[in-house]
Scaffold this motif. Sequence first.
Motif, PDB file in Angstrom:
ATOM      1  N   SER A 183       1.699   8.251 -10.428  1.00 53.02           N
ATOM      2  CA  SER A 183       3.019   7.631 -10.548  1.00 53.02           C
ATOM      3  C   SER A 183       3.492   7.012  -9.240  1.00 53.02           C
ATOM      4  CB  SER A 183       4.037   8.665 -11.031  1.00 53.02           C
ATOM      5  OG  SER A 183       4.110   9.769 -10.132  1.00 53.02           O
ATOM      6  N   ARG A 184       2.982   7.500  -8.121  1.00 56.85           N
ATOM      7  CA  ARG A 184       3.407   6.983  -6.816  1.00 56.85           C
ATOM      8  C   ARG A 184       2.610   5.738  -6.430  1.00 56.85           C
ATOM      9  NH1 ARG A 184       3.250  10.369  -1.081  1.00 56.85           N
ATOM     10  NH2 ARG A 184       4.452   8.876   0.171  1.00 56.85           N
ATOM     11  N   TYR A 185       1.305   5.789  -6.637  1.00 56.67           N
ATOM     12  CA  TYR A 185       0.438   4.660  -6.298  1.00 56.67           C
ATOM     13  C   TYR A 185      -0.412   4.326  -7.527  1.00 56.67           C
ATOM     14  CZ  TYR A 185       1.745   5.951  -1.526  1.00 56.67           C
ATOM     15  OH  TYR A 185       2.450   6.252  -0.394  1.00 56.67           O
ATOM     16  N   GLY A 186       0.068   3.389  -8.312  1.00 60.05           N
ATOM     17  CA  GLY A 186      -0.592   3.073  -9.561  1.00 60.05           C
ATOM     18  C   GLY A 186      -1.783   2.147  -9.421  1.00 60.05           C
ATOM     19  N   PHE A 187      -1.779   1.299  -8.378  1.00 67.40           N
ATOM     20  CA  PHE A 187      -2.890   0.359  -8.201  1.00 67.40           C
ATOM     21  C   PHE A 187      -3.941   0.983  -7.291  1.00 67.40           C
ATOM     22  CE2 PHE A 187      -5.210  -3.073  -6.217  1.00 67.40           C
ATOM     23  CZ  PHE A 187      -5.470  -3.925  -7.280  1.00 67.40           C
ATOM     24  N   ARG A 188      -5.206   0.945  -7.710  1.00 69.62           N
ATOM     25  CA  ARG A 188      -6.298   1.537  -6.934  1.00 69.62           C
ATOM     26  C   ARG A 188      -7.381   0.508  -6.639  1.00 69.62           C
ATOM     27  NH1 ARG A 188      -5.253   6.948  -5.175  1.00 69.62           N
ATOM     28  NH2 ARG A 188      -3.245   7.324  -6.161  1.00 69.62           N
ATOM     29  N   LEU A 189      -8.007   0.679  -5.490  1.00 67.62           N
ATOM     30  CA  LEU A 189      -9.081  -0.216  -5.073  1.00 67.62           C
ATOM     31  C   LEU A 189     -10.391   0.218  -5.716  1.00 67.62           C
ATOM     32  CD1 LEU A 189      -8.194  -0.363  -1.275  1.00 67.62           C
ATOM     33  CD2 LEU A 189      -7.688  -2.116  -2.986  1.00 67.62           C
ATOM     34  N   GLN A 190     -11.147  -0.748  -6.197  1.00 63.79           N
ATOM     35  CA  GLN A 190     -12.451  -0.470  -6.789  1.00 63.79           C
ATOM     36  C   GLN A 190     -13.585  -0.680  -5.796  1.00 63.79           C
ATOM     37  OE1 GLN A 190     -12.515   0.909  -9.851  1.00 63.79           O
ATOM     38  NE2 GLN A 190     -10.266   0.768  -9.667  1.00 63.79           N
ATOM     39  N   GLU A 191     -13.293  -1.384  -4.700  1.00 61.91           N
ATOM     40  CA  GLU A 191     -14.283  -1.635  -3.660  1.00 61.91           C
ATOM     41  C   GLU A 191     -13.564  -1.865  -2.336  1.00 61.91           C
ATOM     42  OE1 GLU A 191     -16.408  -5.033  -4.962  1.00 61.91           O
ATOM     43  OE2 GLU A 191     -14.703  -6.390  -4.825  1.00 61.91           O
TER      44      GLU A 191
END
Length: 230
Positions: free
Chosen positions: A166-174
């Motif tokens: 809920s705090r950091y919804g976007f994540r790096l895939q690379e």
Amino acid sequence: MASYSPWLPTARDNQLHMAKTWCDVLARHASEWNIPEVEATDIESLIVTATEILEMAKTSDRTTAITARCRSAFDALVVRMRATKERYFLSPPLKDADYPLLLLKPRDAAGTPIPPPTARVEAEIIFPGVHVVELSEIQPIGGPSPDPRADWGVRIFFGFTGAPNSRYGFRLQEAPEMGSYLPYSEFTRRKKHRFDWDGESGNTVYLCLRYENENGESGPFGPILHAVIP
């Protein structure tokens, strides 16, 4: 979070000292300068709150919640100080000789424009504790911008691997190729900046820094940094 200005000290104890000085000076000169009494009263109230939470933050019992409350208290104080300065301290009846009383520099009569930054920024990564990552030795690579006013503060961009929350919804895939690929940011004017990323232990964080001047104009990104959050 409030943005900060070149005239404002970066250390919180020094911010309190400036705010208290303003209140002392306004007690003597508010009427002469046509400044309502409520200006000093409101600042004094914010000083009391900020002082109390700062004392709590300096103890060994400091928690993430206390840290957040301290940041909010000082942000509120800074916002009010900026408003007071812009409304009452930038025009007559104040004279150039009055500014040192307020711990401020006299006005720049020439109105010299502030250029955008040209320097790149680097930092060291250290790990003060579990899920805590600190950027230390924040400094320009190869020297500052020609006009030091351009390097007013540093915006730290960051992003994580791992599962969204809920705090950091976007994540790096690379691994990102440049700083503009990082989705989150925080601003600082300090030589070090600490993040407490509870719940992110084991994930990799990528960070990249760049200078900003007071007008929000940005310089070039520094190198991409990365670390596994302890």
